[in-house]
Design a protein around this motif. Sequence first.
Motif, PDB file in Angstrom:
ATOM      1  N   LEU A  17       1.376 -12.811 -14.909  1.00 38.79           N
ATOM      2  CA  LEU A  17       2.677 -13.295 -13.931  1.00 38.79           C
ATOM      3  C   LEU A  17       3.697 -12.677 -13.632  1.00 38.79           C
ATOM      4  O   LEU A  17       4.179 -12.455 -12.908  1.00 38.79           O
ATOM      5  CB  LEU A  17       3.007 -14.800 -14.767  1.00 38.79           C
ATOM      6  CG  LEU A  17       2.008 -16.092 -15.104  1.00 38.79           C
ATOM      7  CD1 LEU A  17       2.512 -16.994 -16.004  1.00 38.79           C
ATOM      8  CD2 LEU A  17       1.973 -16.638 -13.649  1.00 38.79           C
ATOM      9  N   LYS A  18       3.921 -11.812 -14.810  1.00 34.06           N
ATOM     10  CA  LYS A  18       5.219 -10.820 -14.386  1.00 34.06           C
ATOM     11  C   LYS A  18       4.839  -9.844 -13.490  1.00 34.06           C
ATOM     12  O   LYS A  18       5.428  -9.280 -12.437  1.00 34.06           O
ATOM     13  CB  LYS A  18       5.598 -10.018 -15.871  1.00 34.06           C
ATOM     14  CG  LYS A  18       6.193 -11.050 -16.560  1.00 34.06           C
ATOM     15  CD  LYS A  18       6.596 -10.569 -17.842  1.00 34.06           C
ATOM     16  CE  LYS A  18       7.317 -11.591 -18.921  1.00 34.06           C
ATOM     17  NZ  LYS A  18       7.408 -11.010 -20.339  1.00 34.06           N
ATOM     18  N   ILE A  19       3.433  -9.351 -13.783  1.00 36.16           N
ATOM     19  CA  ILE A  19       2.918  -8.459 -12.594  1.00 36.16           C
ATOM     20  C   ILE A  19       2.779  -8.765 -11.169  1.00 36.16           C
ATOM     21  O   ILE A  19       3.232  -8.305 -10.215  1.00 36.16           O
ATOM     22  CB  ILE A  19       1.708  -7.721 -13.107  1.00 36.16           C
ATOM     23  CG1 ILE A  19       1.623  -7.001 -14.256  1.00 36.16           C
ATOM     24  CG2 ILE A  19       0.915  -7.128 -12.104  1.00 36.16           C
ATOM     25  CD1 ILE A  19       0.504  -6.620 -15.051  1.00 36.16           C
ATOM     26  N   ALA A  20       2.339 -10.196 -11.169  1.00 37.87           N
ATOM     27  CA  ALA A  20       2.258 -10.873  -9.936  1.00 37.87           C
ATOM     28  C   ALA A  20       3.552 -11.002  -9.303  1.00 37.87           C
ATOM     29  O   ALA A  20       3.725 -10.522  -8.225  1.00 37.87           O
ATOM     30  CB  ALA A  20       1.868 -12.237 -10.036  1.00 37.87           C
ATOM     31  N   LEU A  21       4.685 -11.283  -9.899  1.00 37.52           N
ATOM     32  CA  LEU A  21       5.875 -11.223  -9.439  1.00 37.52           C
ATOM     33  C   LEU A  21       6.207  -9.799  -8.733  1.00 37.52           C
ATOM     34  O   LEU A  21       7.014  -9.747  -7.957  1.00 37.52           O
ATOM     35  CB  LEU A  21       6.934 -11.735 -10.346  1.00 37.52           C
ATOM     36  CG  LEU A  21       6.721 -13.222 -10.737  1.00 37.52           C
ATOM     37  CD1 LEU A  21       7.725 -13.359 -11.839  1.00 37.52           C
ATOM     38  CD2 LEU A  21       7.536 -13.978  -9.711  1.00 37.52           C
ATOM     39  N   ASP A  22       5.991  -8.755  -9.722  1.00 33.56           N
ATOM     40  CA  ASP A  22       6.297  -7.435  -9.356  1.00 33.56           C
ATOM     41  C   ASP A  22       5.492  -6.938  -7.927  1.00 33.56           C
ATOM     42  O   ASP A  22       6.175  -6.192  -7.404  1.00 33.56           O
ATOM     43  CB  ASP A  22       6.002  -6.596 -10.542  1.00 33.56           C
ATOM     44  CG  ASP A  22       6.398  -5.153 -10.250  1.00 33.56           C
ATOM     45  OD1 ASP A  22       7.757  -5.112  -9.819  1.00 33.56           O
ATOM     46  OD2 ASP A  22       5.806  -4.108 -10.565  1.00 33.56           O
ATOM     47  N   HIS A  23       4.652  -7.700  -7.801  1.00 40.35           N
ATOM     48  CA  HIS A  23       3.732  -7.073  -6.688  1.00 40.35           C
ATOM     49  C   HIS A  23       4.178  -8.209  -5.516  1.00 40.35           C
ATOM     50  O   HIS A  23       3.472  -7.904  -4.378  1.00 40.35           O
ATOM     51  CB  HIS A  23       2.230  -7.325  -7.072  1.00 40.35           C
ATOM     52  CG  HIS A  23       1.823  -6.377  -7.932  1.00 40.35           C
ATOM     53  ND1 HIS A  23       0.649  -6.163  -8.564  1.00 40.35           N
ATOM     54  CD2 HIS A  23       2.117  -5.182  -8.076  1.00 40.35           C
ATOM     55  CE1 HIS A  23       0.362  -5.219  -9.239  1.00 40.35           C
ATOM     56  NE2 HIS A  23       1.321  -4.407  -8.850  1.00 40.35           N
ATOM     57  N   GLY A  24       5.076  -9.176  -5.285  1.00 45.65           N
ATOM     58  CA  GLY A  24       5.516  -9.457  -4.337  1.00 45.65           C
ATOM     59  C   GLY A  24       4.805 -10.868  -4.237  1.00 45.65           C
ATOM     60  O   GLY A  24       5.165 -11.668  -3.198  1.00 45.65           O
ATOM     61  N   VAL A  25       4.390 -11.570  -5.383  1.00 42.74           N
ATOM     62  CA  VAL A  25       3.849 -12.931  -5.243  1.00 42.74           C
ATOM     63  C   VAL A  25       5.174 -13.702  -5.541  1.00 42.74           C
ATOM     64  O   VAL A  25       5.609 -13.604  -6.439  1.00 42.74           O
ATOM     65  CB  VAL A  25       2.956 -13.248  -6.258  1.00 42.74           C
ATOM     66  CG1 VAL A  25       2.193 -14.674  -6.385  1.00 42.74           C
ATOM     67  CG2 VAL A  25       1.588 -12.211  -6.023  1.00 42.74           C
ATOM     68  N   THR A  26       5.412 -14.895  -4.830  1.00 39.14           N
ATOM     69  CA  THR A  26       6.482 -15.665  -5.058  1.00 39.14           C
ATOM     70  C   THR A  26       6.176 -16.683  -5.939  1.00 39.14           C
ATOM     71  O   THR A  26       5.327 -17.232  -6.508  1.00 39.14           O
ATOM     72  CB  THR A  26       6.684 -16.415  -3.931  1.00 39.14           C
ATOM     73  OG1 THR A  26       5.993 -17.224  -3.442  1.00 39.14           O
ATOM     74  CG2 THR A  26       6.991 -15.481  -2.457  1.00 39.14           C
ATOM     75  N   ARG A  27       7.472 -17.081  -6.378  1.00 37.62           N
ATOM     76  CA  ARG A  27       7.383 -18.132  -7.655  1.00 37.62           C
ATOM     77  C   ARG A  27       6.613 -19.463  -7.031  1.00 37.62           C
ATOM     78  O   ARG A  27       6.037 -19.943  -7.652  1.00 37.62           O
ATOM     79  CB  ARG A  27       8.931 -18.548  -7.885  1.00 37.62           C
ATOM     80  CG  ARG A  27       9.267 -19.761  -8.637  1.00 37.62           C
ATOM     81  CD  ARG A  27      10.685 -20.008  -8.849  1.00 37.62           C
ATOM     82  NE  ARG A  27      10.904 -21.119  -9.402  1.00 37.62           N
ATOM     83  CZ  ARG A  27      12.212 -21.591  -9.968  1.00 37.62           C
ATOM     84  NH1 ARG A  27      13.148 -20.822  -9.646  1.00 37.62           N
ATOM     85  NH2 ARG A  27      12.407 -22.889 -10.334  1.00 37.62           N
TER      86      ARG A  27
END
Length: 108
Positions: free
Chosen positions: A32-42
């Motif tokens: 989930l943290k990696i996804a946020l880092d890659h630009g996936v939004t909340r």
Amino acid sequence: MGTAKPLNSYKSLITVSALVSMYRLGALETHLKIALDHGVTREELSSTTTHLGFYAGGPSAASSIGHLRKVLEDLSPCSPYAFQTGIASHMPIRITAGGSAPPCSVPK
């Protein structure tokens, strides 16, 4: 027209979806943290997890939403993730003993 999302954001969303579907919660918070880092939004993470509840089952989705909530709550207001996910605008500003706000501001 807007710019396209980077390929890594799609890969991260697919990885999160697979972990939710297979009920692999041990690795979920990290991804989930990696996804946020890659630009996936909340919002994308939340709606994907909710949507998977219909296919992977309610318990998997409910547990995954709990992990997502924990990841988002653990973010510092000064974290780049907080700005990207919009958390910073919803967090109260903590005033330090010296009477000043934290040494960060929401980027424009």
